[in-house]
Motif scaffolding. Structure first.
Motif, PDB file in Angstrom:
ATOM      1  N   GLU A 133       0.835  -1.213   0.000  1.00 11.92           N
ATOM      2  CA  GLU A 133       0.000   0.000   0.000  1.00 11.92           C
ATOM      3  C   GLU A 133       0.869   1.261   0.000  1.00 11.92           C
ATOM      4  O   GLU A 133       0.579   2.231  -0.703  1.00 11.92           O
ATOM      5  CB  GLU A 133      -0.943  -0.002   1.210  1.00 11.92           C
ATOM      6  CG  GLU A 133      -1.962   1.112   1.193  1.00 11.92           C
ATOM      7  CD  GLU A 133      -2.867   1.126  -0.055  1.00 11.92           C
ATOM      8  OE1 GLU A 133      -3.193   2.243  -0.518  1.00 11.92           O
ATOM      9  OE2 GLU A 133      -3.240   0.051  -0.564  1.00 11.92           O
ATOM     10  N   THR A 134       1.953   1.258   0.754  1.00  8.77           N
ATOM     11  CA  THR A 134       2.872   2.408   0.788  1.00  8.77           C
ATOM     12  C   THR A 134       3.552   2.568  -0.566  1.00  8.77           C
ATOM     13  O   THR A 134       3.687   3.683  -1.070  1.00  8.77           O
ATOM     14  CB  THR A 134       3.925   2.237   1.908  1.00  8.77           C
ATOM     15  OG1 THR A 134       3.246   2.032   3.144  1.00  8.77           O
ATOM     16  CG2 THR A 134       4.810   3.451   2.019  1.00  8.77           C
ATOM     17  N   LYS A 140       2.363   1.648  -3.437  1.00 10.13           N
ATOM     18  CA  LYS A 140       1.341   2.132  -4.371  1.00 10.13           C
ATOM     19  C   LYS A 140       1.144   3.652  -4.214  1.00 10.13           C
ATOM     20  O   LYS A 140       1.090   4.383  -5.205  1.00 10.13           O
ATOM     21  CB  LYS A 140       0.013   1.408  -4.130  1.00 10.13           C
ATOM     22  CG  LYS A 140      -1.082   1.833  -5.073  1.00 10.13           C
ATOM     23  CD  LYS A 140      -2.372   1.079  -4.798  1.00 10.13           C
ATOM     24  CE  LYS A 140      -3.475   1.586  -5.709  1.00 10.13           C
ATOM     25  NZ  LYS A 140      -4.753   0.944  -5.397  1.00 10.13           N
ATOM     26  N   ARG A 141       1.074   4.145  -2.965  1.00 17.55           N
ATOM     27  CA  ARG A 141       0.913   5.591  -2.741  1.00 17.55           C
ATOM     28  C   ARG A 141       2.147   6.366  -3.227  1.00 17.55           C
ATOM     29  O   ARG A 141       2.026   7.451  -3.786  1.00 17.55           O
ATOM     30  CB  ARG A 141       0.653   5.867  -1.255  1.00 17.55           C
ATOM     31  CG  ARG A 141      -0.728   5.423  -0.809  1.00 17.55           C
ATOM     32  CD  ARG A 141      -1.158   5.974   0.554  1.00 17.55           C
ATOM     33  NE  ARG A 141      -0.100   6.120   1.522  1.00 17.55           N
ATOM     34  CZ  ARG A 141       0.132   5.276   2.534  1.00 17.55           C
ATOM     35  NH1 ARG A 141      -0.635   4.220   2.699  1.00 17.55           N
ATOM     36  NH2 ARG A 141       1.111   5.490   3.384  1.00 17.55           N
ATOM     37  N   THR A 179       2.014   6.487  -7.054  1.00 24.31           N
ATOM     38  CA  THR A 179       0.954   7.426  -7.451  1.00 24.31           C
ATOM     39  C   THR A 179       1.443   8.869  -7.305  1.00 24.31           C
ATOM     40  O   THR A 179       1.173   9.714  -8.172  1.00 24.31           O
ATOM     41  CB  THR A 179      -0.317   7.197  -6.601  1.00 24.31           C
ATOM     42  OG1 THR A 179      -0.757   5.856  -6.800  1.00 24.31           O
ATOM     43  CG2 THR A 179      -1.420   8.165  -6.979  1.00 24.31           C
ATOM     44  N   GLU A 180       2.165   9.170  -6.231  1.00 23.77           N
ATOM     45  CA  GLU A 180       2.702  10.517  -6.018  1.00 23.77           C
ATOM     46  C   GLU A 180       3.691  10.897  -7.115  1.00 23.77           C
ATOM     47  O   GLU A 180       3.643  11.997  -7.663  1.00 23.77           O
ATOM     48  CB  GLU A 180       3.374  10.635  -4.644  1.00 23.77           C
ATOM     49  CG  GLU A 180       3.953  12.005  -4.348  1.00 23.77           C
ATOM     50  CD  GLU A 180       2.925  13.123  -4.376  1.00 23.77           C
ATOM     51  OE1 GLU A 180       3.262  14.223  -4.867  1.00 23.77           O
ATOM     52  OE2 GLU A 180       1.780  12.909  -3.916  1.00 23.77           O
ATOM     53  N   ALA A 190       4.320   9.581   0.769  1.00 16.94           N
ATOM     54  CA  ALA A 190       3.506   8.858   1.750  1.00 16.94           C
ATOM     55  C   ALA A 190       4.347   8.529   2.983  1.00 16.94           C
ATOM     56  O   ALA A 190       5.568   8.366   2.890  1.00 16.94           O
ATOM     57  CB  ALA A 190       2.983   7.572   1.118  1.00 16.94           C
TER      58      ALA A 190
END
Length: 159
Positions: free
Chosen positions: A70-71, A73-74, A77-78, A133
């Protein structure tokens, strides 16, 4: 000082002849001495990034120590959001996010035509509001051209 005791100086030469008469001056003579030219090697400084057609390249290395999907992925995305902004700005050439040598490590490289273009991007309001993130760390950049990320913990530089 009694000026009456000293009569004014009288010149026997005209002002024009005073200007054209050479004056003996040891300092002036030294200026006319020709020195033998030495053949010294020409040393030129390396071209500076972002000047005279040399691209400005900044590289940052990030790591997600726990490799949390999840980290990651964030984080990705950033970076994608930032690349969208970069592509709209003058001076942007390219950027790339690549996997590093270790799991959870990423290298983000961006290229700009000039240092000024890079600085304009770094100071863009949208860029200044974006942050990595929680859980993303960074290594201190190895070169003096790259700027560390704000609000992201810094690890010692890699070898």
């Amino acid at each position: 000082l009694d000026l009456a005791a000293h009569p004014p100086l009288e010149h026997t030469m005209s002002p024009a002849s005073l200007l054209s008469t050479p004056i003996a001056c040891p300092v002036a003579r030294k200026a006319h001495v020709r020195r033998r030219a030495r053949s010294l090697p020409v040393v030129r400084a390396a071209a500076k990034p972002g000047v005279d057609g040399v691209p400005y390249i900044a590289t940052n290395v990030f790591i997600v120590p726990d490799k949390n999907p999840e980290t990651v992925k964030r984080f990705v995305t950033e970076i994608e959001t930032r690349e969208k902004l970069m592509k709209t700005l003058e001076g942007y050439t390219s950027s790339a996010l690549t996997g590093g040598s270790a799991a959870g490590e990423f290298s983000f490289t961006q290229e700009w035509t000039t240092k000024q273009a890079y600085e304009e991007y770094m100071n863009h309001p949208q860029r200044r509001r974006s942050h990595m993130a929680a859980g993303v760390w960074q290594y201190m950049p190895k070169d003096k051209w790259s700027v560390p990320e704000n609000f992201t913990p810094i690890l010692p530089a890699t070898k």
